[in-house]
Design an enzyme around this catalytic site. Structure first.
Site, short mmCIF file in Angstrom:
data_model
loop_
_atom_site.label_atom_id
_atom_site.label_comp_id
_atom_site.label_asym_id
_atom_site.label_seq_id
_atom_site.Cartn_x
_atom_site.Cartn_y
_atom_site.Cartn_z
CE1 TYR A 64 -4.55 -1.95 4.83
CE2 TYR A 64 -3.20 -0.07 4.19
CZ TYR A 64 -4.02 -1.13 3.85
OH TYR A 64 -4.29 -1.39 2.53
CB SER A 116 -0.88 0.00 1.25
OG SER A 116 -1.42 1.28 1.47
P1 NAP Z 1 -11.80 -5.53 0.10
O1 NAP Z 1 -12.73 -5.07 -0.95
O2 NAP Z 1 -12.18 -5.36 1.53
O3 NAP Z 1 -11.46 -7.07 -0.17
C1 NAP Z 1 -10.60 -7.74 0.69
C2 NAP Z 1 -10.50 -9.19 0.27
O4 NAP Z 1 -9.58 -9.86 1.15
C3 NAP Z 1 -11.81 -9.92 0.36
O5 NAP Z 1 -11.94 -10.79 -0.74
C4 NAP Z 1 -11.68 -10.72 1.65
O6 NAP Z 1 -12.43 -11.92 1.60
C5 NAP Z 1 -10.20 -11.03 1.62
N1 NAP Z 1 -9.65 -11.42 2.92
C6 NAP Z 1 -9.64 -10.71 4.08
N2 NAP Z 1 -9.06 -11.42 5.05
C7 NAP Z 1 -8.67 -12.60 4.50
C8 NAP Z 1 -8.01 -13.75 4.99
N3 NAP Z 1 -7.63 -13.83 6.27
N4 NAP Z 1 -7.77 -14.77 4.14
C9 NAP Z 1 -8.15 -14.70 2.85
N5 NAP Z 1 -8.81 -13.64 2.33
C10 NAP Z 1 -9.06 -12.62 3.15
O7 NAP Z 1 -10.37 -4.83 -0.05
P2 NAP Z 1 -9.57 -4.23 -1.31
O8 NAP Z 1 -9.67 -2.76 -1.22
O9 NAP Z 1 -10.00 -4.90 -2.55
O10 NAP Z 1 -8.07 -4.59 -0.91
C11 NAP Z 1 -7.33 -5.61 -1.56
C12 NAP Z 1 -5.88 -5.42 -1.19
O11 NAP Z 1 -5.40 -4.16 -1.64
C13 NAP Z 1 -5.60 -5.46 0.32
O12 NAP Z 1 -4.39 -6.14 0.56
C14 NAP Z 1 -5.45 -3.99 0.67
O13 NAP Z 1 -4.66 -3.80 1.82
C15 NAP Z 1 -4.78 -3.49 -0.58
N6 NAP Z 1 -4.92 -2.05 -0.80
C16 NAP Z 1 -6.16 -1.49 -0.89
C17 NAP Z 1 -6.27 -0.12 -1.09
C18 NAP Z 1 -7.60 0.55 -1.20
O14 NAP Z 1 -7.64 1.78 -1.12
N7 NAP Z 1 -8.71 -0.16 -1.40
C19 NAP Z 1 -5.12 0.66 -1.19
C20 NAP Z 1 -3.88 0.06 -1.08
C21 NAP Z 1 -3.79 -1.31 -0.89
P3 NAP Z 1 -13.41 -12.38 2.79
O15 NAP Z 1 -14.47 -11.33 2.90
O16 NAP Z 1 -13.89 -13.69 2.36
O17 NAP Z 1 -12.57 -12.42 4.02
#
Ligand code: NAP
Length: 245
Positions: free
Chosen positions: A154, A141
């Site tokens: 985080y 991130s």
């Molecule tokens: P999201 O919409 O909340 O999706 C998160 C995903 O991770 C869901 O499919 C969830 O599935 C899964 N997950 C959570 N805990 C888990 C576990 N213990 N084992 C396996 N799967 C798990 O989040 P997102 O925004 O798409 O984020 C995806 C990635 O990008 C993350 O690593 C996040 O830190 C990173 N990121 C996001 C942003 C942003 O602004 N959105 C920015 C920088 C980086 P379940 O519901 O089944 O648990």
């Protein structure tokens, strides 16, 4: 141009958000995709159905990335169903914004177990089970560089992911590349939940394009890093953030 992937790819946390978009784009480019999830079974099945509706091939596999045995099962099930694993995309993540002084030890354990330990478990499995010449892509991130209040757990757990990426790229061998991407804010539940419009607008104004990212902005980069065309890139952390930092 990216050639058809013809690869078996595990995307962790692909039930929704950025992971779902990655799974869809990789499948459109001829990958066989394992849609991993921890609890959102309905959403994971929707991701698989969306892929199949476009004649792609995918399965959903439940596994909590913070649990060693479940990660081993994720790899074994993939190999059982598709014969091999060529690419690992470590996308699973959680966010619970709290200032350090207000956070608990349980908060610490949760975020470190999913981000740092999750990447540790999956890369250990990949060490012996990923195909020769495979690719590992971890999702960090841009908050690692931003010093935003509320992000200490985080962003520090993502900093651990970045350093494991760099070091493991020189340990893994077998022509496997290991990289991470560092997205800026992206319009998903993880980002928008609990945030004021004012804060979101402030972040928009910090990018060169006056917007936050879309999941497709991130998936397009993953497609390149999963391809053979990216092979000479390894041990790197690629910011994907519209110049926010
Ligand atoms: P999201 O919409 O909340 O999706 C998160 C995903 O991770 C869901 O499919 C969830 O599935 C899964 N997950 C959570 N805990 C888990 C576990 N213990 N084992 C396996 N799967 C798990 O989040 P997102 O925004 O798409 O984020 C995806 C990635 O990008 C993350 O690593 C996040 O830190 C990173 N990121 C996001 C942003 C942003 O602004 N959105 C920015 C920088 C980086 P379940 O519901 O089944 O648990």
């Amino acid at each position: 141009m990216i050639k058809p992937l013809n690869k078996v790819i595990i995307v962790t946390g692909a039930s929704r958000g950025i992971g779902r978009e990655m799974a869809l784009l990789l499948a459109e480019n001829n990958a066989e995709v394992v849609v991993n999830f921890a609890s959102s079974e309905k959403e994971a099945k929707e991701t698989v159905d969306l892929i199949k509706s476009k004649n792609g091939n995918a399965i959903a596999v439940k596994a909590d990335v913070s649990k060693k045995d479940e990660v081993a099962m994720l790899f074994d099930e993939t190999i059982h169903q598709f014969g091999r694993v060529d690419v690992l995309v470590n996308n699973a993540g959680v966010m619970d914004m709290k200032e350090l002084s207000e956070s608990s030890e349980d908060d610490f354990d949760k975020v470190y177990n999913i981000h740092a330990k999750g990447v540790y478990h999956t890369m250990k499995e990949a060490y012996s089970k990923l195909s020769d010449g495979g690719n590992i892509i971890n999702v960090s991130s841009s908050t690692v560089k931003m010093m935003l209040p509320g992000y200490s757990l985080y962003s520090s757990s993502k900093a651990a992911v970045e350093q494991m990426t760099r070091v493991f790229s020189k340990e893994v061998g077998r022509n496997i590349s290991v990289n991470a991407i560092a997205p800026g804010p992206v319009d998903t539940e993880l980002f928008t939940k609990g945030k004021s419009e004012e804060f979101i607008d402030k972040l928009k104004s910090m990018s060169a394009f006056n917007r936050i990212g879309e999941p497709s902005d991130i998936a397009n980069v993953i497609l390149f890093l999963a391809s053979d065309e990216s092979k000479w890139i390894s041990g790197q952390i690629l910011p994907v953030n519209g110049a926010i930092v």
